[in-house]
Design a protein around this motif. Structure first.
Motif, PDB file in Angstrom:
ATOM      1  N   LYS A 272       0.812  -1.221   0.000  1.00 35.88           N
ATOM      2  CA  LYS A 272       0.000   0.000   0.000  1.00 35.88           C
ATOM      3  C   LYS A 272       0.847   1.272   0.000  1.00 35.88           C
ATOM      4  O   LYS A 272       0.314   2.370  -0.178  1.00 35.88           O
ATOM      5  CB  LYS A 272      -0.947   0.003   1.192  1.00 35.88           C
TER       6      LYS A 272
ATOM      7  N   ARG B 107      -4.027   5.700  11.398  1.00 33.33           N
ATOM      8  CA  ARG B 107      -3.940   4.810  10.246  1.00 33.33           C
ATOM      9  C   ARG B 107      -2.969   3.660  10.540  1.00 33.33           C
ATOM     10  O   ARG B 107      -2.477   3.007   9.617  1.00 33.33           O
ATOM     11  CB  ARG B 107      -3.455   5.579   9.007  1.00 33.33           C
TER      12      ARG B 107
ATOM     13  N   ILE C 299      -2.950   0.191   8.841  1.00 31.06           N
ATOM     14  CA  ILE C 299      -2.618   0.020   7.423  1.00 31.06           C
ATOM     15  C   ILE C 299      -1.184  -0.485   7.255  1.00 31.06           C
ATOM     16  O   ILE C 299      -0.937  -1.427   6.492  1.00 31.06           O
ATOM     17  CB  ILE C 299      -2.853   1.326   6.653  1.00 31.06           C
TER      18      ILE C 299
ATOM     19  N   ARG D 260     -10.935   8.019   2.652  1.00 32.34           N
ATOM     20  CA  ARG D 260     -10.141   6.792   2.777  1.00 32.34           C
ATOM     21  C   ARG D 260     -10.307   5.924   1.532  1.00 32.34           C
ATOM     22  O   ARG D 260      -9.344   5.380   0.988  1.00 32.34           O
ATOM     23  CB  ARG D 260     -10.593   6.017   4.031  1.00 32.34           C
TER      24      ARG D 260
ATOM     25  N   GLU E 209      -7.528   4.682  -1.274  1.00 38.01           N
ATOM     26  CA  GLU E 209      -7.349   3.277  -1.660  1.00 38.01           C
ATOM     27  C   GLU E 209      -7.455   3.114  -3.169  1.00 38.01           C
ATOM     28  O   GLU E 209      -6.694   2.355  -3.788  1.00 38.01           O
ATOM     29  CB  GLU E 209      -8.404   2.417  -0.968  1.00 38.01           C
TER      30      GLU E 209
ATOM     31  N   GLU F  14      -3.346   3.498  -3.161  1.00 34.72           N
ATOM     32  CA  GLU F  14      -2.955   2.386  -2.295  1.00 34.72           C
ATOM     33  C   GLU F  14      -3.257   1.029  -2.930  1.00 34.72           C
ATOM     34  O   GLU F  14      -2.388   0.431  -3.565  1.00 34.72           O
ATOM     35  CB  GLU F  14      -3.628   2.527  -0.918  1.00 34.72           C
TER      36      GLU F  14
END
Length: 608
Positions: free
Chosen positions: A189, A426, A429, A461, A465, A469
């Protein structure tokens, strides 16, 4: 789907060098390879193309493709090319092929660089315009198709794969060790948080971006589209109907193909919805391919069979094999010009291989439904935070406590008030990245960062992604795994019209009754079988490292601990300790897979 490469600058590239580069492109395009050269005062422009024929299989659509003063090399599909062609024909334009390539180039001639705003599809292309003496490159809105480039003193190289750039420039590339450490410590990520690649001085064109290079070799980049979350007033029923309509429209135009098409099928809602729409809404003779893992945590056969039985479709079940695992990984790493990002995408290579062996050239996958409609466990925590003042918050909390809390493994996400206490947290993650930094001979630390797209914590978020990510990595791996076996991958959830609608749906509708992807599930009522539609289990396209590597095997241990350049970066004794862990936690499995890929990657570079 094809391979493209090229150069603009002062250097002369020998024909032997051009043909060597074309040889490297044959996986991406086994049907035809060609190049063209333009000489303009002090500059030369080279366009190389290797074709995988999907639309209009006739040689008349081979590339480089020229109309008048403009020539193109193009990788991808413009799915709405029939609608665009009809518009252009009304303007008096006559076509000589039935390809989307010709439509793309005629759109450029008609509308200039703004033509990309009209396209629904996936693309990376380069157009040389001899009238203005400029090279125009573009990449699609979601960066489905790759486009790398390297700027040198004498010119700019570009290509679908980094190896094409290396081959054309005849200059060895230097490994970007910082990016390799980022991959080892922070995981996949982190790979698209910066403009880095695994090689120094090689970049990639960002999503939804045009690049123009003029005769003076000046580079100008412009973002032609930006994602927006614009919540609209609508009822739940309207959100469901809109989702059903736009997903159906997306699938419809992505079924356009002059070659056989297959569906990647997991046990989840995402891919099963696509196959079900194709079969039930459009009468397609659907053929599916699925991976089954013997590890019960990842085994989805029960749901896969439910969809197969419901559609009464031809299907192929692939079991993961651990035979010659390191040879297979080495071939993939060599082709990828990088470590394979995750275990999932090593496993995905078995799927692409089977699809190719089955005679298919196009595969549909369910990429990005999670990022459009919610699908990850942290989305539930974020949703609870956003709904904290809603009248039905107690009911939402009870649903979380009943359906999510008991099954989520990440320690941070077990706290339903995670974002109440700290909206910026976070840590889940880059889980245990501080531990993995300790495996390195020299520490690596890079704070988590994300883009600020909108005030909604959940939607912001999800957009990170989608664009920085998860999805950039999935798309890269999908493309390379598919192209290794000369298969085109299509992702119907990555449709700009579907995206625009999905990102107008009110946040409150996204999760209901303990179900993520609530709107998508409801939209599929009557189309997708009920067993899959109502299944809460979140598996994803995944596999256990123990299904492919036996760390107890003496030969495996000796191979992983032998002298290697990777141990200039990583402490050998820590790897030996990790292999002794019989109950390897998920984060450690990911690290060990990354270590193995880093080892192979560095060794491959030494040999190249």
């Amino acid at each position: 789907m094809c391979g493209i490469a090229g150069y603009i600058g002062r250097n002369i590239i020998a024909e032997d060098t051009l043909r060597t580069a074309l040889g490297l492109m044959k996986n991406r395009g086994p049907d035809h390879q060609a190049f063209c050269v333009f000489e303009e005062q002090d500059n030369r422009v080279y366009l190389l193309h290797s074709r995988l024929s999907i639309i209009d299989l006739d040689e008349r659509s081979h590339q480089p493709f020229t109309i008048g003063d403009v020539s193109i090399v193009f990788n991808g599909e413009i799915y709405n090319y029939l609608e665009l062609r009809a518009e252009l024909e009304k303007k008096g334009i006559i076509f000589r092929t039935s390809s989307d390539t010709e439509v793309l180039l005629q759109c450029y001639r008609q509308y200039g660089e703004q033509c990309v705003e009209r396209f629904e599809g996936m693309w990376s292309f380069a157009i040389y315009d001899s009238r203005s003496k400029k090279l125009f490159l573009s990449r699609d809105r979601f960066a489905e198709k790759p486009l790398y480039y390297r700027v040198t003193r004498d010119g700019i190289y570009f290509g679908s794969e980094i190896k094409f750039i290396r081959s054309l420039s005849l200059v060895p590339l230097v490994v970007n060790e910082r990016h390799l450490l980022r991959y080892l410590v922070n995981g996949y990520k982190a790979l698209y948080k910066t403009s880095d690649t695994f090689f120094e001085d090689v970049g990639y064109l960002p999503y939804a971006t045009n690049m123009t290079i003029n005769k003076d070799l000046d580079i100008h980049m412009q973002r032609y589209w930006s994602p927006v979350f614009a919540e609209r007033q609508m009822s739940l029923e309207e959100s469901i109907e809109g989702t059903r309509y736009w997903l159906r429209e997306s699938v419809k135009i992505r079924l356009r193909s002059d070659v056989p098409l297959a569906f990647c099928l997991s046990g989840g809602v995402d891919s099963a919805s696509l196959a079900s729409i194709a079969a039930k809404e459009f009468g397609c003779n659907v053929k599916t391919f699925s991976i089954v893992d013997s590890d019960e945590r990842y085994n989805e056969y029960h749901n896969i069979k439910a969809t197969i039985d419901d559609l009464d479709c031809e299907h192929t079940i692939i079991e993961i094999s651990s035979d010659n695992i390191f040879d297979r990984l080495t071939k993939l790493v060599m082709y990828h010009d990088s470590p394979v990002s995750t275990i999932s995408y090593f496993v995905h290579s078995f799927l692409s291989e089977a699809i190719s062996e089955g005679g298919f050239r196009v595969a549909m996958s369910g990429t990005a439904a999670d990022e459009l409609f919610t699908g990850y466990y942290d989305h539930f925590n974020l949703h609870l935070y956003e709904m904290r003042n809603a009248h039905d918050y107690p009911e939402l909390l009870r649903d979380w406590e009943r359906h999510i809390g008991p099954i989520v493994r990440n320690p941070y996400l077990k706290n339903h008030r995670l974002y109440f206490e700290n909206q910026a947290i976070r840590d889940h993650i880059y889980l245990e990245n501080d531990v993995f930094a300790g495996y390195l001979k020299e520490g690596f630390k890079e704070a988590f960062a994300e883009e600020d797209y909108c005030p909604s914590l959940l939607r912001n978020r999800m957009l990170n992604e989608l664009f920085h990510e998860s999805i950039p990595v999935i798309l890269q791996e999908d493309d390379l795994n598919s192209m290794f076996y000369s298969v085109e991958n299509r992702s119907p959830y990555l449709d700009s019209r579907l995206f625009n609608f999905a990102y107008s749906v009110p946040v409150r509708y996204l999760i209901r009754n303990g179900y993520g992807k609530n709107v998508l599930r409801e939209a599929m009522s009557g189309i997708l079988n009920e067993q899959v539609r109502t299944d809460r289990k979140k598996v994803g396209f995944n596999a256990s490292i123990n299904s492919i590597i036996d760390f107890r095997n003496k030969e495996v241990r000796e191979y992983l601990l032998e002298d290697s350049k990777v141990f200039d970066l990583v402490k050998r004794e820590r790897i030996e300790e990790a292999m002794c862990n019989k109950l390897m936690p998920n984060s450690y499995s990911k690290f060990m897979f990354n270590f193995i890929n880093s080892k192979i990657f560095l060794e491959v570079q030494d040999r190249s």
